[in-house]
Design a protein around this motif. Structure first.
Motif, PDB file in Angstrom:
ATOM      1  N   HIS A 168      45.439 -66.622  62.238  1.00 14.70           N
ATOM      2  CA  HIS A 168      45.729 -66.992  60.848  1.00 14.70           C
ATOM      3  C   HIS A 168      46.285 -68.415  60.773  1.00 14.70           C
ATOM      4  N   LEU A 169      47.150 -68.785  61.709  1.00 17.53           N
ATOM      5  CA  LEU A 169      47.692 -70.141  61.725  1.00 17.53           C
ATOM      6  C   LEU A 169      46.579 -71.156  61.989  1.00 17.53           C
ATOM      7  N   SER A 170      45.661 -70.825  62.907  1.00 14.65           N
ATOM      8  CA  SER A 170      44.519 -71.710  63.177  1.00 14.65           C
ATOM      9  C   SER A 170      43.638 -71.836  61.938  1.00 14.65           C
ATOM     10  N   TRP A 171      43.435 -70.731  61.246  1.00 15.62           N
ATOM     11  CA  TRP A 171      42.651 -70.724  60.010  1.00 15.62           C
ATOM     12  C   TRP A 171      43.298 -71.638  58.974  1.00 15.62           C
ATOM     13  N   GLN A 172      44.623 -71.537  58.820  1.00 21.96           N
ATOM     14  CA  GLN A 172      45.324 -72.366  57.839  1.00 21.96           C
ATOM     15  C   GLN A 172      45.233 -73.842  58.201  1.00 21.96           C
ATOM     16  N   VAL A 173      45.351 -74.167  59.485  1.00 25.28           N
ATOM     17  CA  VAL A 173      45.229 -75.563  59.911  1.00 25.28           C
ATOM     18  C   VAL A 173      43.824 -76.078  59.594  1.00 25.28           C
ATOM     19  N   GLY A 174      42.808 -75.265  59.873  1.00 24.74           N
ATOM     20  CA  GLY A 174      41.433 -75.668  59.561  1.00 24.74           C
ATOM     21  C   GLY A 174      41.217 -75.884  58.078  1.00 24.74           C
ATOM     22  N   VAL A 175      41.727 -74.968  57.257  1.00 27.96           N
ATOM     23  CA  VAL A 175      41.593 -75.110  55.806  1.00 27.96           C
ATOM     24  C   VAL A 175      42.326 -76.355  55.330  1.00 27.96           C
ATOM     25  N   PHE A 176      43.511 -76.624  55.906  1.00 26.72           N
ATOM     26  CA  PHE A 176      44.263 -77.809  55.499  1.00 26.72           C
ATOM     27  C   PHE A 176      43.511 -79.079  55.861  1.00 26.72           C
ATOM     28  N   VAL A 177      42.935 -79.130  57.049  1.00 28.73           N
ATOM     29  CA  VAL A 177      42.220 -80.338  57.487  1.00 28.73           C
ATOM     30  C   VAL A 177      40.976 -80.573  56.620  1.00 28.73           C
ATOM     31  N   VAL A 178      40.222 -79.510  56.340  1.00 30.85           N
ATOM     32  CA  VAL A 178      39.026 -79.658  55.496  1.00 30.85           C
ATOM     33  C   VAL A 178      39.431 -80.083  54.085  1.00 30.85           C
ATOM     34  N   GLY A 179      40.464 -79.450  53.526  1.00 32.54           N
ATOM     35  CA  GLY A 179      40.943 -79.826  52.196  1.00 32.54           C
ATOM     36  C   GLY A 179      41.445 -81.260  52.159  1.00 32.54           C
ATOM     37  N   LEU A 180      42.140 -81.676  53.224  1.00 31.93           N
ATOM     38  CA  LEU A 180      42.638 -83.047  53.299  1.00 31.93           C
ATOM     39  C   LEU A 180      41.493 -84.044  53.338  1.00 31.93           C
ATOM     40  N   ALA A 181      40.439 -83.733  54.079  1.00 28.52           N
ATOM     41  CA  ALA A 181      39.277 -84.628  54.139  1.00 28.52           C
ATOM     42  C   ALA A 181      38.617 -84.752  52.764  1.00 28.52           C
ATOM     43  N   VAL A 182      38.504 -83.645  52.040  1.00 26.34           N
ATOM     44  CA  VAL A 182      37.876 -83.674  50.713  1.00 26.34           C
ATOM     45  C   VAL A 182      38.759 -84.451  49.733  1.00 26.34           C
ATOM     46  N   VAL A 183      40.076 -84.213  49.775  1.00 30.00           N
ATOM     47  CA  VAL A 183      40.989 -84.943  48.878  1.00 30.00           C
ATOM     48  C   VAL A 183      40.962 -86.434  49.211  1.00 30.00           C
ATOM     49  N   ALA A 184      40.950 -86.771  50.498  1.00 30.96           N
ATOM     50  CA  ALA A 184      40.893 -88.191  50.889  1.00 30.96           C
ATOM     51  C   ALA A 184      39.605 -88.839  50.398  1.00 30.96           C
ATOM     52  N   ALA A 185      38.494 -88.115  50.497  1.00 32.54           N
ATOM     53  CA  ALA A 185      37.229 -88.657  49.976  1.00 32.54           C
ATOM     54  C   ALA A 185      37.315 -88.862  48.467  1.00 32.54           C
ATOM     55  N   GLY A 186      37.972 -87.961  47.771  1.00 27.57           N
ATOM     56  CA  GLY A 186      38.151 -88.118  46.326  1.00 27.57           C
ATOM     57  C   GLY A 186      39.009 -89.315  45.983  1.00 27.57           C
ATOM     58  N   ILE A 187      40.056 -89.537  46.771  1.00 30.86           N
ATOM     59  CA  ILE A 187      40.923 -90.697  46.529  1.00 30.86           C
ATOM     60  C   ILE A 187      40.147 -91.993  46.760  1.00 30.86           C
ATOM     61  N   VAL A 188      39.290 -92.001  47.773  1.00 29.42           N
ATOM     62  CA  VAL A 188      38.460 -93.184  48.021  1.00 29.42           C
ATOM     63  C   VAL A 188      37.498 -93.400  46.857  1.00 29.42           C
ATOM     64  N   MET A 189      37.011 -92.305  46.258  1.00 29.98           N
ATOM     65  CA  MET A 189      36.051 -92.423  45.153  1.00 29.98           C
ATOM     66  C   MET A 189      36.693 -92.861  43.840  1.00 29.98           C
ATOM     67  N   LEU A 190      38.017 -92.838  43.745  1.00 29.45           N
ATOM     68  CA  LEU A 190      38.643 -93.258  42.484  1.00 29.45           C
ATOM     69  C   LEU A 190      38.293 -94.702  42.134  1.00 29.45           C
ATOM     70  N   PRO A 191      38.495 -95.677  43.050  1.00 30.81           N
ATOM     71  CA  PRO A 191      38.096 -97.048  42.680  1.00 30.81           C
ATOM     72  C   PRO A 191      36.611 -97.318  42.916  1.00 30.81           C
ATOM     73  N   LEU A 192      35.968 -96.528  43.758  1.00 32.55           N
ATOM     74  CA  LEU A 192      34.548 -96.711  44.057  1.00 32.55           C
ATOM     75  C   LEU A 192      33.711 -95.786  43.186  1.00 32.55           C
ATOM     76  N   PRO A 193      32.406 -95.997  43.152  1.00 37.09           N
ATOM     77  CA  PRO A 193      31.557 -95.090  42.368  1.00 37.09           C
ATOM     78  C   PRO A 193      31.576 -93.672  42.947  1.00 37.09           C
ATOM     79  N   GLY A 194      31.708 -92.731  42.073  1.00 42.54           N
ATOM     80  CA  GLY A 194      31.706 -91.340  42.501  1.00 42.54           C
ATOM     81  C   GLY A 194      32.650 -90.513  41.641  1.00 42.54           C
ATOM     82  N   PRO A 195      32.502 -89.209  41.707  1.00 46.43           N
ATOM     83  CA  PRO A 195      33.340 -88.319  40.892  1.00 46.43           C
ATOM     84  C   PRO A 195      34.689 -88.064  41.563  1.00 46.43           C
TER      85      PRO A 195
END
Length: 163
Positions: free
Chosen positions: A58-85
Protein backbone atom coordinates in the motif's frame (compact mmCIF):
# COMPACT_ATOMS: atom_id res chain seq x y z
CA UNK A 1 -21.59 -18.34 -14.91
CA UNK A 2 -24.00 -16.76 -12.48
CA UNK A 3 -24.00 -12.96 -12.57
CA UNK A 4 -24.73 -12.80 -8.85
CA UNK A 5 -21.82 -14.97 -7.70
CA UNK A 6 -18.23 -14.14 -6.99
CA UNK A 7 -16.02 -16.90 -8.38
CA UNK A 8 -13.06 -15.97 -6.20
CA UNK A 9 -14.96 -16.51 -2.96
CA UNK A 10 -17.39 -19.04 -4.32
CA UNK A 11 -20.16 -17.30 -2.40
CA UNK A 12 -23.19 -15.78 -4.05
CA UNK A 13 -23.66 -12.07 -3.60
CA UNK A 14 -26.99 -11.07 -2.14
CA UNK A 15 -29.10 -8.99 -4.45
CA UNK A 16 -31.86 -6.70 -3.23
CA UNK A 17 -35.00 -7.38 -5.21
CA UNK A 18 -36.59 -4.30 -6.70
CA UNK A 19 -39.69 -3.17 -4.81
CA UNK A 20 -43.02 -3.74 -6.50
CA UNK A 21 -43.85 -0.03 -6.33
CA UNK A 22 -41.39 0.75 -9.13
CA UNK A 23 -38.86 2.50 -6.89
CA UNK A 24 -35.21 2.17 -7.78
CA UNK A 25 -33.30 0.09 -5.20
CA UNK A 26 -30.58 1.76 -3.12
CA UNK A 27 -27.95 -0.54 -4.59
CA UNK A 28 -28.47 1.14 -7.98
CA UNK A 29 -28.69 4.77 -6.89
CA UNK A 30 -26.44 4.69 -3.82
CA UNK A 31 -27.33 6.28 -0.51
CA UNK A 32 -28.22 9.86 -1.45
CA UNK A 33 -28.44 12.55 1.23
CA UNK A 34 -28.94 16.19 0.25
CA UNK A 35 -27.63 15.66 -3.30
CA UNK A 36 -24.36 14.09 -2.13
CA UNK A 37 -23.91 10.40 -2.78
CA UNK A 38 -22.36 8.05 -0.26
CA UNK A 39 -19.31 7.65 -2.50
CA UNK A 40 -18.71 11.41 -2.39
CA UNK A 41 -18.73 11.41 1.40
CA UNK A 42 -16.26 8.56 1.83
CA UNK A 43 -12.69 9.75 2.16
CA UNK A 44 -9.54 7.70 1.97
CA UNK A 45 -7.72 5.31 -0.30
CA UNK A 46 -9.48 3.76 -3.26
CA UNK A 47 -6.77 1.15 -3.78
CA UNK A 48 -7.87 -2.42 -4.38
CA UNK A 49 -8.30 -4.60 -1.29
CA UNK A 50 -5.29 -6.82 -1.95
CA UNK A 51 -3.07 -3.73 -2.05
CA UNK A 52 -4.52 -2.36 1.19
CA UNK A 53 -3.94 -5.72 2.88
CA UNK A 54 -0.15 -5.34 2.77
CA UNK A 55 1.33 -2.24 4.42
CA UNK A 56 4.44 -2.31 2.21
CA UNK A 57 2.44 -2.77 -0.98
CA UNK A 58 0.00 0.00 0.00
CA UNK A 59 2.86 2.40 0.78
CA UNK A 60 4.47 1.57 -2.58
CA UNK A 61 1.11 2.14 -4.28
CA UNK A 62 0.77 5.55 -2.60
CA UNK A 63 4.30 6.56 -3.62
CA UNK A 64 3.53 5.55 -7.22
CA UNK A 65 0.25 7.48 -7.24
CA UNK A 66 2.01 10.52 -5.76
CA UNK A 67 4.79 10.43 -8.36
CA UNK A 68 2.34 10.06 -11.28
CA UNK A 69 0.12 12.83 -9.89
CA UNK A 70 3.16 15.06 -9.36
CA UNK A 71 4.27 14.54 -12.96
CA UNK A 72 0.79 15.45 -14.26
CA UNK A 73 0.56 18.54 -12.00
CA UNK A 74 4.07 19.62 -13.05
CA UNK A 75 3.09 19.26 -16.71
CA UNK A 76 0.02 21.40 -16.02
CA UNK A 77 2.12 24.08 -14.35
CA UNK A 78 4.42 24.12 -17.38
CA UNK A 79 1.35 24.49 -19.63
CA UNK A 80 0.12 27.59 -17.78
CA UNK A 81 2.45 30.01 -19.63
CA UNK A 82 2.82 27.72 -22.67
CA UNK A 83 0.09 26.56 -25.03
CA UNK A 84 -2.02 23.83 -23.54
CA UNK A 85 -4.85 23.19 -21.10
CA UNK A 86 -2.82 23.99 -17.96
CA UNK A 87 -5.58 24.21 -15.37
CA UNK A 88 -7.35 21.17 -16.75
CA UNK A 89 -4.17 19.10 -16.49
CA UNK A 90 -3.50 20.38 -12.95
CA UNK A 91 -6.98 19.32 -11.86
CA UNK A 92 -6.39 15.98 -13.56
CA UNK A 93 -3.27 15.50 -11.44
CA UNK A 94 -5.26 16.45 -8.35
CA UNK A 95 -7.85 13.82 -9.32
CA UNK A 96 -5.06 11.24 -9.54
CA UNK A 97 -3.89 12.24 -6.06
CA UNK A 98 -7.47 12.12 -4.80
CA UNK A 99 -7.60 8.39 -5.47
CA UNK A 100 -5.26 7.92 -2.51
CA UNK A 101 -4.97 11.05 -0.38
CA UNK A 102 -7.69 12.64 1.75
CA UNK A 103 -6.21 16.13 1.45
CA UNK A 104 -6.53 15.99 -2.35
CA UNK A 105 -10.11 14.73 -2.05
CA UNK A 106 -10.95 17.68 0.19
CA UNK A 107 -9.26 20.14 -2.19
CA UNK A 108 -11.17 18.73 -5.17
CA UNK A 109 -14.45 18.80 -3.23
CA UNK A 110 -13.84 22.49 -2.29
CA UNK A 111 -12.86 23.33 -5.89
CA UNK A 112 -15.94 21.60 -7.30
CA UNK A 113 -18.16 23.56 -4.90
CA UNK A 114 -16.52 26.90 -5.79
CA UNK A 115 -16.73 26.24 -9.55
CA UNK A 116 -20.41 25.36 -9.21
CA UNK A 117 -21.06 28.55 -7.23
CA UNK A 118 -19.18 30.65 -9.80
CA UNK A 119 -21.14 29.07 -12.65
CA UNK A 120 -24.41 29.86 -10.88
CA UNK A 121 -23.32 33.46 -10.32
CA UNK A 122 -22.22 33.81 -13.96
CA UNK A 123 -25.61 32.62 -15.19
CA UNK A 124 -27.42 35.27 -13.14
CA UNK A 125 -28.97 37.76 -15.62
CA UNK A 126 -27.89 40.82 -13.61
CA UNK A 127 -24.28 39.65 -13.50
CA UNK A 128 -24.31 38.84 -17.22
CA UNK A 129 -25.62 42.32 -18.07
CA UNK A 130 -22.98 43.90 -15.84
CA UNK A 131 -20.20 41.84 -17.43
CA UNK A 132 -21.37 42.72 -20.94
CA UNK A 133 -21.52 46.43 -20.02
CA UNK A 134 -18.03 46.34 -18.48
CA UNK A 135 -16.64 44.55 -21.54
CA UNK A 136 -18.21 47.13 -23.87
CA UNK A 137 -16.83 50.02 -21.81
CA UNK A 138 -13.36 48.40 -21.77
CA UNK A 139 -13.41 47.94 -25.55
CA UNK A 140 -14.44 51.58 -26.08
CA UNK A 141 -11.60 52.78 -23.82
CA UNK A 142 -9.08 50.64 -25.69
CA UNK A 143 -10.37 51.88 -29.07
CA UNK A 144 -10.08 55.52 -27.92
CA UNK A 145 -6.53 54.96 -26.66
CA UNK A 146 -5.48 53.26 -29.92
CA UNK A 147 -7.11 56.10 -31.90
CA UNK A 148 -5.22 58.75 -29.89
CA UNK A 149 -1.94 56.88 -30.39
CA UNK A 150 -2.46 56.58 -34.16
CA UNK A 151 -3.50 60.26 -34.40
CA UNK A 152 -0.45 61.38 -32.41
CA UNK A 153 2.25 59.11 -33.85
CA UNK A 154 0.74 57.57 -36.98
CA UNK A 155 1.08 53.98 -38.02
CA UNK A 156 4.75 53.11 -38.26
CA UNK A 157 5.59 49.57 -39.17
CA UNK A 158 8.59 48.08 -37.37
CA UNK A 159 10.11 46.90 -40.64
CA UNK A 160 11.36 49.08 -43.50
CA UNK A 161 9.89 47.80 -46.75
CA UNK A 162 11.03 50.68 -49.01
CA UNK A 163 14.74 50.05 -48.38
Amino acid sequence: MNAESDERDGAAASADPAPATGDVPKSVTGDVTEGVTKEDRELGSRAPGFIKASRTLHLSWQVGVFVVGLAVVAAGIVMLPLPGPGWLVIFGGMAIWATEFVWAQLVLRWTRRKVTEAAQRALDPKVRRRNIALTAIGLVIIAVLVGIYVWKFGIVMPWKIHE
